[in-house]
Design a protein around this motif. Structure first.
Motif, short mmCIF file in Angstrom:
data_model
loop_
_atom_site.label_atom_id
_atom_site.label_comp_id
_atom_site.label_asym_id
_atom_site.label_seq_id
_atom_site.Cartn_x
_atom_site.Cartn_y
_atom_site.Cartn_z
N THR A 394 40.22 -128.17 40.51
CA THR A 394 39.87 -127.22 39.66
C THR A 394 40.87 -125.99 39.42
O THR A 394 41.68 -125.76 40.03
CB THR A 394 38.46 -126.67 39.98
N ILE A 395 40.41 -125.18 38.34
CA ILE A 395 41.41 -123.93 38.12
C ILE A 395 41.06 -122.99 39.24
O ILE A 395 41.95 -122.27 39.58
CB ILE A 395 40.78 -123.45 36.60
N ALA A 396 39.97 -122.99 39.70
CA ALA A 396 39.37 -122.26 40.87
C ALA A 396 40.35 -122.59 42.13
O ALA A 396 41.05 -121.50 42.62
CB ALA A 396 38.01 -122.08 41.10
N LYS A 430 44.79 -117.66 31.78
CA LYS A 430 44.32 -117.83 30.60
C LYS A 430 42.92 -118.66 30.55
O LYS A 430 41.99 -118.43 29.95
CB LYS A 430 45.44 -118.37 29.40
N ALA A 431 42.75 -119.72 31.53
CA ALA A 431 41.81 -120.54 31.79
C ALA A 431 40.61 -119.68 32.14
O ALA A 431 39.53 -119.83 31.87
CB ALA A 431 42.19 -121.83 32.41
N GLU A 432 40.90 -118.65 33.04
CA GLU A 432 39.95 -117.86 33.95
C GLU A 432 39.23 -117.12 32.74
O GLU A 432 38.12 -116.82 32.61
CB GLU A 432 40.64 -117.15 34.96
N LYS A 433 40.28 -116.47 31.62
CA LYS A 433 39.57 -115.64 31.01
C LYS A 433 38.81 -116.22 29.97
O LYS A 433 38.00 -115.59 29.28
CB LYS A 433 40.72 -114.92 30.16
N ALA A 434 38.81 -117.64 30.02
CA ALA A 434 38.00 -118.57 28.88
C ALA A 434 36.81 -118.85 29.64
O ALA A 434 36.12 -119.90 29.05
CB ALA A 434 38.81 -119.42 28.30
N ASP A 439 36.85 -126.17 35.39
CA ASP A 439 37.37 -127.20 34.76
C ASP A 439 38.71 -127.89 35.58
O ASP A 439 39.22 -127.30 36.42
CB ASP A 439 38.10 -126.99 33.41
N LYS A 440 39.04 -129.18 35.38
CA LYS A 440 40.25 -129.65 36.05
C LYS A 440 41.52 -129.37 35.51
O LYS A 440 41.76 -128.89 34.34
CB LYS A 440 40.19 -131.46 35.85
N VAL A 441 42.40 -129.11 36.57
CA VAL A 441 43.78 -128.64 35.97
C VAL A 441 44.34 -129.57 35.18
O VAL A 441 45.46 -129.30 34.30
CB VAL A 441 44.61 -128.55 37.20
N LYS A 442 44.09 -131.11 35.09
CA LYS A 442 44.77 -131.58 34.31
C LYS A 442 44.65 -131.35 32.73
O LYS A 442 45.27 -132.10 31.95
CB LYS A 442 44.25 -133.56 34.71
#
Length: 516
Positions: A394-396, A430-434, A439-442
């Motif tokens: 994940t993004i985390a 950018k993903a964290e701000k959204a 979500d998966k990194v893929k």
């Protein structure tokens, strides 16, 4: 102590009754003294010390010679007689121009004004081989002592020509300039140079260190330069005489060389050669070769110049050609110099044996090519210890991994270790701000990634890393990630900074990871 020679004082004058002129005086001899029955008189000789520059004297050679003459002039061991500086055969144009203004304030004497039998101490600077002394070699056996100062560690030319075989004193140390060696001794002896002397010494150090830019430059050279500036070396004179001007003859040779230079890429090293001709000897061709090296963007360049007095070889190399030693190449032709800058006056026997100048040049090129090892590939220089992220993370997860390893980016692989993309810290932010932490990194990673194979040669790697991306993954044919090559790997391979470079904190290469 002064020495004396007994010579005939008789003068044989022959007057022609028709012309009424005094004929030239013949050389005196025992037979002449007996014939004329003239008395013999004593004439006092002129004992002296001599410091020799190299033939085709450059600034480092002249400056070192004048500095040694100054040092000897204040040393009780040498100061009982005067010390003269002698240039065996000419000087490069920029030195000639300097001497035109300064010769009267320097201890320079013409070669023909010195009787070799008068020499007590003989100094040689900027050379460790007799081959670089030209006609002054004959003085080696006449002087009472021989003192050699040089910075060409490893020697020059044939071993039989080594000055160390006959020297009373040999000082060879790994500094950028021979002038530095003697300026240090002047400083330690508390000898303050005059302003013109200090200026000349600066020019000498600058010339052989490239203004402290050449890789052979040391902190000692910088210290000596700083000391001379504090002693009043003239910046105006340094600016005037420190830049070599290309003459009309040099420009003609440069124009011809640009049209006829031959270049080839061998094992990732660009090697260029060119043969030119001139009606007479043209001094200062080193400046032409240096200009040509810049214009051709070659790594190594050798010029052969044929003229009425012989054949000269001049070579220059960039630091990137790390294994090429032009000093060794030129020693094959009786020459010498530095690893990156060397020259030779090709002996007549070699010229006859090899034939045309182009043949001599081809032999020199083969010596250069023989010094170039096989070109490294990606597999040889890549870092294999690469931190990766699985594509189902994940993004985390990505944030934790990047922070833990102080990375700016990481490679993303699947369960079989095949490269699927690259994830950058900016993508994570950018993903964290959204609000997409889970979500998966893929779904966020970048899939358009430039890759290379394990057999990719250095030249291609350098092209990619310098002109496009700063890091490139190395993959197998099936896509499995093997490692990564970065700009840091290039710098390390070129040995620009020794072993002082840390691993880059980018694309999964951490500072602690070792090389592959």
């Amino acid at each position: 102590m002064p020495r004396t020679r007994r010579v005939a004082a008789a003068l044989l004058a022959i007057t022609q009754t028709a012309g009424g002129f005094l004929a030239p005086r013949p050389k005196c001899s025992t037979a002449l003294r007996a014939a004329t029955q003239e008395p013999v008189a004593e004439i006092t000789a002129e004992p002296c010390n001599v410091v020799l520059t190299t033939t085709n004297c450059d600034f480092d050679s002249l400056a070192a010679a004048c500095a040694l003459a100054s040092l000897w002039g204040r040393d009780p061991e040498f100061s009982l007689v005067p010390t003269h500086v002698v240039m065996p055969r000419g000087a490069v144009p920029v030195v000639q121009r300097f001497l035109a203004y300064h010769k009267h304030v320097l201890p320079v004497r013409g070669f023909k004004t010195i009787d070799g039998s008068d020499i007590e101490a003989l100094g040689v600077v900027d050379a460790s081989s007799a081959a670089r002394l030209g006609r002054s070699k004959r003085w080696l056996s006449l002087a009472q002592s021989l003192h050699v100062y040089d910075h060409h560690v490893g020697g020059e030319g044939e071993e039989s020509e080594s000055l160390g075989l006959h020297a009373t004193e040999v000082v060879v140390e790994p500094v950028g300039s021979t002038t530095t060696l003697i300026v240090e001794r002047l400083r330690d002896a508390d000898v303050t140079p005059s302003v013109p002397e200090a200026t000349l010494y600066v020019l000498g150090i600058r010339a052989d260190t490239g203004g402290l830019a050449y890789e052979t430059t040391t902190a000692r050279d910088a210290d000596a330069l700083a000391w001379l500036l504090r002693k009043g070396a003239s910046q105006a004179a340094i600016a005037e005489f420190g830049v070599e001007r290309i003459s009309g003859d040099q420009r003609k040779i440069l124009a011809t060389a640009l049209r006829t230079v031959e270049s080839r890429l061998y094992r990732g090293v660009g090697v260029a050669t060119v043969a030119v001709r001139s009606k007479g000897y043209v001094p200062g061709l080193a400046a032409v070769v240096e200009e040509l090296l810049e214009l051709t963007a070659a790594d190594v360049l050798i010029m052969a110049c044929e003229h009425q007095n012989g054949l000269d070889l001049i070579g220059r190399a960039r630091p990137g050609a790390a294994t090429v030693d032009l000093r060794t190449v030129m020693s094959k032709f009786g020459g010498g110099g530095h690893a990156r800058a060397a020259a030779a006056a090709v002996p007549e026997n070699d010229r006859k044996a090899m034939g045309a100048p182009r043949n001599v040049l081809d032999v020199a090129r083969e010596y250069v090519l023989g010094q170039i090892p096989a070109e490294p590939t990606a597999a040889a220089i890549m870092t294999s210890a690469v931190v990766t992220l699985k594509d189902d993370a994940t993004i985390a997860d990505a944030r934790r991994l990047l922070n833990a390893h102080s990375l700016k980016a990481t490679a993303v692989v699947d369960a079989k270790g095949r490269l699927r993309g690259v994830l950058k810290m900016s993508d994570v932010s950018k993903a964290e701000k959204a609000g997409r932490q889970n979500d998966k990194v893929k779904g966020v990673m970048r899939t358009q990634v430039t890759t290379v194979s394990r057999d990719t040669p250095l030249a291609r790697l350098e092209e990619i890393l310098v002109t496009t991306v700063g890091r490139v993954p190395v993959v197998e044919d099936d896509g499995r990630l093997l490692g990564i090559v970065t700009r840091t790997d290039l710098l390390r391979l070129r040995n620009y900074y020794g072993g002082e470079l840390p691993r880059p904190s980018a694309l999964g290469v951490s500072g602690e990871a070792g090389p592959g």
